[in-house]
Scaffold this active site. Structure first.
Site, short mmCIF file in Angstrom:
data_model
loop_
_atom_site.label_atom_id
_atom_site.label_comp_id
_atom_site.label_asym_id
_atom_site.label_seq_id
_atom_site.Cartn_x
_atom_site.Cartn_y
_atom_site.Cartn_z
N SER A 127 3.46 -2.38 10.31
CA SER A 127 4.98 -2.15 10.51
C SER A 127 5.53 -3.72 10.48
CB SER A 127 5.31 -2.13 12.11
OG SER A 127 4.93 -0.70 12.48
N ASN A 179 0.88 -1.16 0.05
CA ASN A 179 -0.05 -0.13 0.14
C ASN A 179 0.87 1.19 -0.13
OD1 ASN A 179 -1.75 1.96 0.49
ND2 ASN A 179 -2.33 1.50 2.69
N TRP A 180 0.91 1.99 -1.09
CA TRP A 180 2.08 3.04 -1.18
C TRP A 180 1.63 4.27 -0.69
CZ3 TRP A 180 3.49 3.11 -7.21
CH2 TRP A 180 4.21 1.59 -7.44
N LYS A 181 0.26 4.17 -0.13
CA LYS A 181 -0.64 5.41 0.49
C LYS A 181 -0.24 6.48 -0.53
CE LYS A 181 -0.05 3.24 4.95
NZ LYS A 181 -0.20 3.19 6.41
N GLY A 183 2.97 -1.08 4.40
CA GLY A 183 3.06 0.40 4.08
C GLY A 183 4.33 0.70 3.89
N GLY A 184 4.99 1.20 4.58
CA GLY A 184 6.43 1.83 4.64
C GLY A 184 7.62 0.87 3.63
N HIS A 244 -9.55 1.38 4.79
CA HIS A 244 -8.39 1.30 5.51
C HIS A 244 -8.48 2.48 6.76
CE1 HIS A 244 -4.20 2.38 6.63
NE2 HIS A 244 -3.79 1.60 6.09
N GLU A 252 -5.55 -5.01 10.35
CA GLU A 252 -4.58 -4.13 10.66
C GLU A 252 -4.73 -3.15 11.92
OE1 GLU A 252 -2.38 -2.49 6.60
OE2 GLU A 252 -3.98 -1.38 7.23
N GLU A 260 -6.78 4.78 8.09
CA GLU A 260 -6.63 5.93 7.76
C GLU A 260 -7.91 6.79 7.16
OE1 GLU A 260 -2.82 5.74 5.45
OE2 GLU A 260 -2.02 5.00 7.30
N GLY A 279 2.68 2.01 10.95
CA GLY A 279 3.60 3.38 10.71
C GLY A 279 4.38 3.47 12.03
P1 13P Z 1 3.03 0.32 7.66
O1 13P Z 1 3.59 -0.96 7.10
O2 13P Z 1 3.96 1.56 7.02
O3 13P Z 1 3.10 0.24 9.40
O4 13P Z 1 1.57 0.49 7.20
C1 13P Z 1 0.66 -0.50 7.26
C2 13P Z 1 -0.23 -0.18 6.52
O5 13P Z 1 -1.29 0.66 6.84
C3 13P Z 1 -0.73 -1.05 5.02
O6 13P Z 1 -2.07 -0.55 4.59
#
Ligand code: 13P
Length: 248
Positions: free
Chosen positions: A210, A11-13, A231-232, A95, A166, A97, A172
């Site tokens: 994470s 997920n590149w956000k 994510g990251g 998600h 999640e 967020e 994050g």
């Molecule tokens: P991180 O891997 O950066 O914690 O993000 C997880 C995420 O929200 C994937 O959708």
């Protein structure tokens, strides 16, 4: 040994640039095939580039959200039909967020999942509790409520979805759920899927929060963890590929 093929989704956000994305995708493709299924979910403006870059490859791709509406006066929204026309396979819905920052309700998330399925996209439905909810022993109630709204609306069509657990406190933060914590929630979710669809054993439930190359293998070794939503670490080709390769 589970019959479910592992799935690792980046997920590149709201990250990236045309040049940066091209380099990232080149790096992932250069690593060659992987036993797990891999996919990337890019921001809307980059999807056409991603489609071109990944044409003919084994790397799947998708979007990070879609509208619950079919079409119409919804300024700024992107419909599932548009994503399908472009060739999208996956779309993340619900998600945390979006639930937190855009006040998306359980029902709206369910409607987005329905819109995605109507256009043969695979919705990756995200659920997860906040730290406060976990501390108040509300984890199961919260994730079952979130998933329950989707199952109630979709009925047997829910067999086609992917679920992502999640925990909000793990996103994050560098604070991953332990494999045991994650497995416990995944088992609860699988039982809920089984009760609603009769096919819980064949449905995939991803863990997100994470996930890094050094913790992926123990998470993915859990019996009910079928891969990850990353994510990251999905923004670095080497890390994303290493996480994909961590699948047993
Ligand atoms: P991180 O891997 O950066 O914690 O993000 C997880 C995420 O929200 C994937 O959708």
């Amino acid at each position: 040994m589970s019959a479910r093929r592992k799935l690792v989704v980046g997920n590149w956000k709201m990250h990236g640039s045309r040049a940066g994305n091209a380099e990232l995708l080149r790096g992932i493709l250069a690593a060659g095939p992987c036993a797990a299924e891999l996919a990337v979910c890019a921001p809307f403006p980059y999807l056409a580039d991603v489609a071109t870059a990944l044409a003919g490859s084994a790397l799947a791709w998708g979007a990070q959200d879609c509208s619950a509406h079919e079409q119409g006066a919804y300024t700024g929204e992107v419909s599932a039909a548009m994503l399908a026309e472009l060739g999208c396979r996956f779309v993340i819905v619900g998600h945390s967020e979006r639930r937190a920052l855009h006040r998306e309700s359980d029902l709206l998330v369910a409607e987005k999942a329905a819109a995605a399925l109507a256009h043969r996209l695979v919705p990756i439905v995200c659920v997860g509790e906040t730290l406060l909810q976990r501390e108040h022993a509300q984890t199961e109630v919260v994730v079952q409520r979130q998933l329950g709204a989707v199952l109630a609306l979709l009925g047997e069509r829910a067999r086609e979805i992917v679920v992502a657990y999640e925990p909000v406190w793990a996103i994050g933060t560098g604070r991953t759920a332990s494999p045991e914590q994650a497995q416990a929630v995944h088992a609860v979710l699988r039982a809920q899927l089984a009760a609603a669809t009769g096919q819980g054993a064949s449905m995939r439930i991803l863990y997100g929060g994470s996930v890094k190359p050094d913790n992926a293998a123990t998470l993915f070794a859990q019996p009910d963890i079928d891969g990850g939503l990353i994510g990251g670490a999905a923004l670095k080709a080497a890390d994303f590929v290493a996480i994909g390769r961590a699948c047993p």
